[in-house]
Design an enzyme around this catalytic site. Structure first.
Site, short mmCIF file in Angstrom:
data_model
loop_
_atom_site.label_atom_id
_atom_site.label_comp_id
_atom_site.label_asym_id
_atom_site.label_seq_id
_atom_site.Cartn_x
_atom_site.Cartn_y
_atom_site.Cartn_z
N GLY A 189 0.80 -1.22 0.00
CA GLY A 189 0.00 0.00 0.00
C GLY A 189 0.83 1.27 0.00
O GLY A 189 1.54 1.59 -0.95
N LYS A 195 2.96 -10.54 -3.85
CA LYS A 195 3.75 -9.37 -3.49
C LYS A 195 5.22 -9.73 -3.30
O LYS A 195 6.12 -8.99 -3.72
CB LYS A 195 3.18 -8.74 -2.22
CG LYS A 195 1.76 -8.21 -2.40
CD LYS A 195 1.12 -7.84 -1.07
CE LYS A 195 -0.31 -7.37 -1.26
NZ LYS A 195 -1.00 -7.12 0.03
#
Length: 441
Positions: A136, A207
């Protein structure tokens, strides 16, 4: 001042709407910093009528995101739709092939097609930026790709999924079961109705695949990652970890080992003294071990509209300044192939929770099996709580069993699993053993 940079955004969910608001709010600051204005001129989404709290009439609307990606009236295509195939994949390819820079938050797309998309960006001489795809609002992509270019990195690891970290934090703090905490996470919107992608470790794996490529100069290969989720973690494991000086976190870990670059996602015991052990709730954290910077930990919000939009806007600003480096830090032809490193070769400490049959010879048999594999034990703990077996989800199933917790010194995955399998075959173990790896400082 140069002409404004014209942005087209595909996907107007929470992140897309937040990106437009942030660009509006920071318009003057962006123009001053980038030397040109940045303005959204066109958008695409599934529904034209949904209330997004924005004056949508100021944008040109495209029902087809691929048409938006090719539109000569935009300079940059921002993909916020999600999904590793379909419209997102085709639109990003179309934009790059049309010579347009791309900004995306789509980790699944990049984990599957990252090298091909980077090659297209390289051929067109444009940027492919994806800061928002990992952690994020934590600027880990630029840190690895740019700020740490002078370092040789040995390990990158972190808490990359807020849903899992929230569940483990709540289980530990309130003594609730995994199922109860998952339901609460779903009620609060932290977990999806089908949470498999998060709790199974697959979101973290996508990720991690991107971080591995940036840290070690390898091709993106999510298929090479050993993945375990948090479904089997119990409150008993968390209590034991606490008493032994650890906390349990779902970590994605990429490290150089004798077997090559090793990628793994699994529940991990980390010493309470480490910064990453202090990260609770939906917060994300990434730690880097390098030669010039021996220990660096970045902590921040791993999801949410504003935090993710912050990363998207940062990527747009880089394009407005004319920056267009290699997406994964080096040319695609220089990225090294990354086969799966055999997990059996992994070496480290282990937490082992056993329900041991209460009969003569069991303890000696366990010790023998460990010795046969050359496994040294740091500690052995036998626990009872309130007259019930410590370590079983249902003590009635293990009547007459003795709960035993072993903490090993460094050993291989193959050896610890071989020893435990032999104990089970010998009839010493009456429940499925629990193994949790230990990631030491």
């Amino acid at each position: 001042m140069a002409d404004p940079l014209k942005i087209g955004i595909a996907g107007l969910g929470t992140v897309g709407a937040s990106t437009i608001r942030l660009l509006d709010r920071r318009a003057n600051a962006l123009a001053a910093s980038c030397g040109r204005g940045v303005t959204v001129t066109a958008v695409s989404a599934r529904s034209r009528t949904r209330d997004r709290g924005l004056p949508m009439e100021r944008f040109r609307w495209f029902d087809d995101p691929i048409a938006l990606a090719r539109d000569p009236g935009i300079d940059v295509f921002v993909e916020l739709m999600g999904g590793e195939e379909g419209a997102a994949h085709e639109a990003v390819k179309a934009a790059l092939d049309a010579g347009k820079p791309v900004v995306t938050a789509n980790k699944a797309l990049l984990a599957r097609h990252g090298v091909d998309l980077a090659r297209r960006a390289e051929k067109a001489g444009v940027a492919l930026n994806f800061e928002a795809a990992v952690a994020g609002g934590v600027p880990i992509i630029k840190t690895l790709r740019e700020a740490l270019i002078g370092n040789n990195i040995d390990r990158v690891y972190g808490i990359l999924n807020g849903t899992c970290n929230y569940i483990l934090t709540k289980m530990e703090a309130e003594g609730l079961s995994f199922d109860a905490c998952l339901k609460e996470a779903q009620r609060l919107g932290y977990a999806e109705a089908d949470p498999t992608f998060d709790i199974g470790g697959f979101d973290t794996a996508h990720k991690l695949a991107l971080l591995t490529s940036l840290a070690f100069g390898t091709q993106v290969n999510a298929e090479a990652i050993h993945v375990e989720g948090i479904e089997r973690i119990t409150t008993e494991d968390l209590l034991a970890a606490d008493e032994l000086g650890y906390r349990v976190k779902l970590l994605g870990v990429a490290t150089r080992s004798e077997a090559g670059v090793e990628q793994r996602v699994h529940p991990t015991m980390v010493p309470k003294s480490t910064p990453i052990a202090q990260v609770d709730g939906v917060t994300n954290a990434v730690a880097i071990d390098a030669d010039a910077v021996p220990e660096l930990t970045l902590v921040g919000p791993g999801a949410g509209g504003e935090a993710t939009a912050s990363a998207v806007v940062g990527d747009i600003a880089d394009i407005a300044r004319g920056q267009a480096g290699a997406p994964f830090g080096r040319k695609t032809g220089d990225l090294e192939p990354l086969p799966a490193a055999a997990m059996q070769a992994h070496k480290g400490g282990y937490y082992v929770r056993l329900s041991v049959a209460d009969r003569p010879g069991a303890a000696a048999g366990i010790a023998t099996r460990m010795a046969e594999r050359g496994i040294s034990l740091e500690s052995i703990v036998q626990k009872h709580r309130g007259g019930k077996v410590y370590g079983g989800d249902d003590p009635s199933k293990v009547a007459g069993a003795v709960p035993v917790i072993l903490i090993t010194y460094a050993t291989t995955e193959a050896d610890i699993r071989g020893a435990v399998d032999a104990m089970v075959s010998d009839g010493y173990i009456v429940e499925t053993p629990q193994l949790i790896r230990i990631e030491r400082e």
